[in-house]
Design an enzyme around this catalytic site. Structure first.
Site, PDB file in Angstrom:
ATOM      1  N   ASP A 120       0.851  -1.178   0.000  1.00  0.00           N
ATOM      2  CA  ASP A 120       0.000   0.000   0.000  1.00  0.00           C
ATOM      3  C   ASP A 120       0.898   1.242   0.000  1.00  0.00           C
ATOM      4  O   ASP A 120       2.125   1.157   0.145  1.00  0.00           O
ATOM      5  CB  ASP A 120      -0.937  -0.038   1.224  1.00  0.00           C
ATOM      6  CG  ASP A 120      -2.171   0.817   1.018  1.00  0.00           C
ATOM      7  OD1 ASP A 120      -3.199   0.543   1.652  1.00  0.00           O
ATOM      8  OD2 ASP A 120      -2.116   1.777   0.199  1.00  0.00           O
ATOM      9  N   GLU A 163     -10.128   7.145   4.790  1.00  0.00           N
ATOM     10  CA  GLU A 163      -9.137   6.482   5.623  1.00  0.00           C
ATOM     11  C   GLU A 163      -9.155   7.015   7.059  1.00  0.00           C
ATOM     12  O   GLU A 163     -10.216   7.305   7.608  1.00  0.00           O
ATOM     13  CB  GLU A 163      -7.761   6.596   4.953  1.00  0.00           C
ATOM     14  CG  GLU A 163      -7.773   6.006   3.530  1.00  0.00           C
ATOM     15  CD  GLU A 163      -6.408   5.820   2.957  1.00  0.00           C
ATOM     16  OE1 GLU A 163      -6.183   6.232   1.811  1.00  0.00           O
ATOM     17  OE2 GLU A 163      -5.550   5.223   3.637  1.00  0.00           O
TER      18      GLU A 163
END
Ligand code: GLC
Length: 649
Positions: free
Chosen positions: A320, A517
């Protein structure tokens, strides 16, 4: 949840995968062990071709191939110069940093990267693969139709719809010359505090498994068609289970829970032929067994022993965004541990030059075996060959550069209708009726495409956008004006000072403001109560409630948040989640007639502000699966209003 051969094989037969599907050679998945899936049968000719290409590559070329910078931080000529294998555009990255870049400008940038990658001095030039987060439609592109976020799609309980959305999304992405999408998210959401709850389809692993397989099929198709893209199963593994919903935190699950709950979507996605997996920022700690597996980005057991050896995954693992830095002892640009654990491609958006230098030194010093680099490059080449990149440029597609290909409004409107859930409808507050008097619309979110689409919309956070920036879609206010007649709809953002006697109904649109997020985390011990977090909404509702005019409340939210106080102030209440650009779909069901509510909650809805999950100690107001309709009305009555403490304990 158990998977039997009888369950998986029909799914496989329907899959129509380009890649020979895996087959489940194990029996039921009961948590006793990871299912023993078998990798697709090797294509001998392709494997021989890969081996020849790898044998002809220098170390610099191999390390360039496993490096993925963000398009903001690398030029096409640097792609050529450093033998780069992939780029991505993170949220908020557009061609020329122009939010309104056209489809043609996106496609032109893709051509420049593609041509540069093939202009190297390599014995066998390798085409570049560009990845993007098209997580609810091609959300980086102005003018693209945006679908409801996953939490709403979960309420549709319609895998076939998800596959259709995958097909449409793949076409949108191919219009811009991109061939890889970082989706589906296979998180099984648990704690509503988590800022990425809305990226999870459901707290039900079975629904996540069905949807994951459907979206992979929709996105990948045959892998080599004009409207096909490579898909990504993410975030591996257990992102949705972090303790207290802390994003990128620690998932405290037993091995059986990880196998049966958080792994559920991966078995079906792998069986549908997903070609890439993205590692999760989160870590796994099996507290009960006293075994801490650590950060996923550094877990050889999970990335190699389980995913590649036991589950038979033969595509590639991508890290990621700067995810390697979270591995103990690592930085954004240096992490032999992650590569040795099984990360094949490193998403190193900015510090890619240092990464290349550090990793080269690691290989030369023997800290990373050349064989591991060769395996990573082999996996990347396998995916590029399977997806036809060696045979056809990304632009070689009938959708390339075509502005009409990013329009999917009718499908998205259908998805909105199916994804909203009716939690209350009394005194015939709904449906709204044409020609039955004027309707007052209230609330900051009523005319906000930003609040309607949420995070991952044009920008990473979904903020800093005006309605005009979306260049398409309709707010609920606009849709009601269109369907009821503008002269019959009056808008008041805060509902103050309005002569209520002029109206037959009031629609109050409540909403979270966009986030993505960790910015969306509601950190413990803050209560998760919408009216506490968004007091302007409560004020607007109070301004019009109890004035003798039926009040219909609509809530835009990325999570099921405690709202009994708001529901009690409303005669009807619709959980709309984050519906995307097509507000018309919401107006369709509010007006009834042709369309009834069919949505059913894919997460349980809390009955108190400190109940943030579905566990033993949590108070549930509406269970998973709940949803009313015009055809099946039910009385909701006055809901309990347990005192909300200043902080949860
Ligand atoms: C983000 C997300 C991931 C996304 C990636 C690239 O941090 O965790 O889901 O695909 O970066 O934008």
């Amino acid at each position: 949840m158990t998977f039997h051969k009888t369950t998986l094989l029909p799914l496989l037969l329907l899959a129509g995968c380009a890649v020979a599907p895996m087959t489940d050679v194990a029996g039921p998945i009961d948590g006793s062990d990871w299912p023993a899936l078998r990798a697709p049968a090797p294509d001998a000719a392709m494997e021989a071709r890969i081996a020849r290409i790898v044998a002809g590559m220098t170390l610099a070329q191999k390390i360039g191939q496993i490096t993925q910078p963000d398009v903001r931080y690398i030029t096409p000529d640097e792609v050529r110069q450093y033998y780069i294998g992939s780029v991505l555009n993170g949220g908020g990255a557009w061609p020329g940093m122009n939010k309104h870049a056209t489809v043609a400008e996106w496609a032109a940038l893709s051509d420049r990267f593609h041509d540069a990658a093939l202009a190297t001095d390599m014995a066998t030039p390798i085409p570049l693969i560009w990845g993007t987060d098209a997580v609810h439609g091609h959300n980086n592109v102005s003018g693209a139709t945006l679908f409801p976020h996953n939490i709403g799609l979960g309420a549709a309980h319609d895998p076939a719809l998800i596959e259709r959305i995958g097909r449409a999304t793949a076409r949108q992405v191919r219009a811009t010359g991109i061939t890889w999408v970082f989706a589906p998210t296979l998180a099984v959401g648990e704690n509503r505090r988590w800022g990425r709850t809305y990226e999870s389809y459901s707290s039900d692993p079975q629904l996540v498994a069905e949807y994951g397989e459907a979206l992979v099929r929709g996105l990948q198709g045959r892998l080599t068609g004009d409207g096909d893209v490579v898909a990504t199963a993410k975030h591996y593994m257990g992102d949705g289970g972090t303790y207290n919903g802390v994003d990128q935190g620690e998932t405290r699950a037993t091995r059986a829970e990880m196998i049966t709950r958080h792994g559920a979507g991966y078995y079906t996605a792998l069986n549908a032929g997903v070609q890439t997996v993205m590692a999760s920022y989160s870590s796994w700690n099996d507290v009960q067994a006293g075994r801490d597996y650590g950060k996923m980005h550094g877990s050889r057991e999970m990335l190699t022993d389980v995913l590649k050896d036991r589950l038979g995954f033969d595509g590639f693992v991508v890290s990621d965004w700067n995810g390697i830095e979270q591995v103990p002892g690592c930085t954004k640009s240096h992490c032999p541990q992650a590569i040795n654990a099984g990360v094949d491609m490193v998403m190193v958006p900015e510090d890619w030059r240092a990464f290349i230098q550090n990793t080269t030194q690691d290989v030369e010093a023997g800290r990373i075996p050349v064989s591991r680099i060769d395996d990573a490059v082999t996996r990347i080449l396998r995916v590029k060959l399977r997806s036809g990149l060696f045979d056809r440029a990304p632009s070689d597609s009938r959708f390339n550069g075509r502005a009409e290909a990013i329009d999917a409004a009718e499908l998205a409107r259908e998805a909105v209708r199916k994804s909203v859930v009716l939690l209350k409808n009394e005194d015939k507050a709904l449906p709204l009726a044409r020609g039955a008097g004027k309707v007052l619309v209230v609330g900051d979110s009523a005319d906000s495409l930003s609040n309607q689409t949420g995070g991952w919309s044009l920008t990473w956070q979904g903020t800093e956008n005006s309605n005009a920036d979306f260049a398409t879609g309709s707010t609920l206010l606009g849709a009601l004006k269109s369907q009821l007649g503008a002269e019959n709809v009056v808008y008041s953002p805060d509902g103050s000072g309005v002569d209520m006697s002029a109206f037959s109904k009031v629609v109050v649109v409540l909403g979270e403001t966009p986030y993505a997020e960790y910015n969306g985390d509601v950190r413990f011990p803050t209560p998760v109560q919408h009216s506490r977090l968004h007091p302007r909404d409560l004020a607007a509702l109070r301004a019009v409630s109890g004035k003798g005019v039926p009040v219909v409340s609509v809530l835009y939210s990325g999570r099921p948040a405690y709202a009994n106080d708001l529901i009690n102030l409303s005669d009807a209440f619709v959980a709309a989640f984050l519906p995307g650009t097509e507000g018309a779909g919401l107006a369709d069901v509010l007006l009834g007639g042709r369309f009834d509510f069919t949505g059913r909650l894919s997460f349980a809805w809390p009955g108190s502000a400190c109940s943030t999950g579905e566990g033993a100690g949590d108070v549930v107001q509406f269970p998973r699966g709940y949803g009313l309709s015009y055809a099946r009305p039910a009385r909701t009555g006055e809901l309990p209003l347990p005192a909300t403490p200043g902080t949860c304990d």
